[in-house]
Write an enzyme that holds these catalytic residues in place. Structure first.
Site: not given
Lengths: 74, 263
Positions: B106, B194, B216
């Site tokens: 990534k 997000g 998160t």
């Protein structure tokens, strides 16, 4: 007369200065620090050291090493 | 065919590797390795992102992530989090490839600490170089269909637009641009960053994304393992809704019961 003082070389490992025995291979250096070579990757003077050559490449005076592994991240 | 079988048959493929789970989870910010491993298990994820950092040479025997999440069972996707230039990102991934032994990575090249928005000029430059070195980069990027095209042309194996800033939990801020990226891409598109809660993940999947990457939203939930389950269900629900082809929207009501035969 036999030389009794063991020679050492000065290197940097992950930014820290370190004195190690002269003539060590990189695999030997990892073992001396207490790291299993299987779990890390090594960069020497900004060049990747391929895993297959850890046993043969020798540590030279003034070398700078980065030893990294995978940690949690997103 | 049952719905469960439907989900099983619905795979996606990136750089020749086929996966069933469309949820990729991060491994940062957990209270413990045990909790992290339990959350990965509950999420059903087959890919986890990991960071590349210096071994603590003062205490090399600390527990390691690989002791808790087995790289033989779960695909490790090394990231370049914290890199602000193409050169730093490339250097990090060369080390990652040596540590892990695989090319799927990534790429994220950040522009500034405040927003963690990607620096697209450096991201594109890094993608080109990585592809030359036979890496297969999945690339974090802005939700811009033109930038996405340029990355794909440069050899990105997946396009990963942000839904909102990393770690913000604000949800998909621009559904139109995410959809445009999806429609324009010939490689998988995953919303990366997000997502805050399950409905955000479902939105990403309803827009036609191939998957969602999050960290998160799970790690900072009060009960991360429960949230991991919620995200698994949301990604599956959103995917099924997308495949089923949702009803059209109307301005006014349309009765569900027949008008004929009213007494």
């Amino acid at each position: 007369m036999v030389e009794t003082v063991q020679e050492t070389v000065r290197v940097r490992v992950n930014g820290e200065p370190k004195s190690v025995s002269a003539g060590l291979t990189i695999a030997g250096l990892l073992t001396e620090i207490g790291i299993s070579p299987k779990k890390v990757a090594v960069e020497r003077n900004l060049e990747i050291v391929p895993r297959a050559t850890l046993d043969s490449v020798r540590v030279e005076d003034g070398d700078s090493f980065e030893i990294v592994h995978f940690v949690g991240g997103g | 065919m049952t719905a469960q079988q439907d989900i099983k048959a619905d795979t996606w493929t990136v750089a020749g590797r086929t996966f069933t789970s469309r949820l990729i989870v991060g491994t940062g910010k957990y209270k413990s390795f045990e909790e992290n491993a339990a959350a990965v298990e509950a999420s059903g994820a087959e890919i986890v992102t990991v960071a590349v950092r210096r071994v603590n040479i003062a205490d090399p025997n600390q527990p390691m992530l690989t002791d808790f999440i087995d790289p033989k069972k779960i695909t490790y996707l090394p990231n370049t989090a914290g890199c602000f230039t193409a050169d730093e990102a490339i250097r990090t991934l060369r080390l990652a490839r040596e540590a892990g032994g695989w090319n799927l990575v990534k790429l994220e090249v950040l522009g500034e600490a405040k927003t963690l928005y990607p620096d697209m000029r450096e991201t594109l430059r890094a993608t080109e170089q990585l592809v030359k070195e036979r890496f297969e980069p999945m690339v974090y990027c802005v939700d811009d269909p033109i930038a996405a095209k340029q990355l794909e042309e440069a050899g990105a194996v997946a396009i990963m637009p942000l839904g909102a800033p990393i770690g913000s939990g604000l949800g998909i801020q621009n559904r139109v641009t995410i959809r445009l990226v999806v429609e324009g891409a010939n490689v998988p598109v995953l919303v990366d960053a997000g997502v805050g809660t399950a409905s955000d993940a479902a939105v990403a999947m309803e827009l036609g994304c191939d998957g969602v990457l999050m960290n998160t939203a799970i790690a900072e939930a009060k009960e991360p393992v429960l949230m991991a389950r919620a995200m698994k269900a949301a990604v599956e629900a959103g995917r099924l809704a997308y495949l089923s082809g949702r009803m059209g929207q109307r301005k006014y009501a349309d009765p569900s019961s027949p008008l004929a035969g009213l007494i």
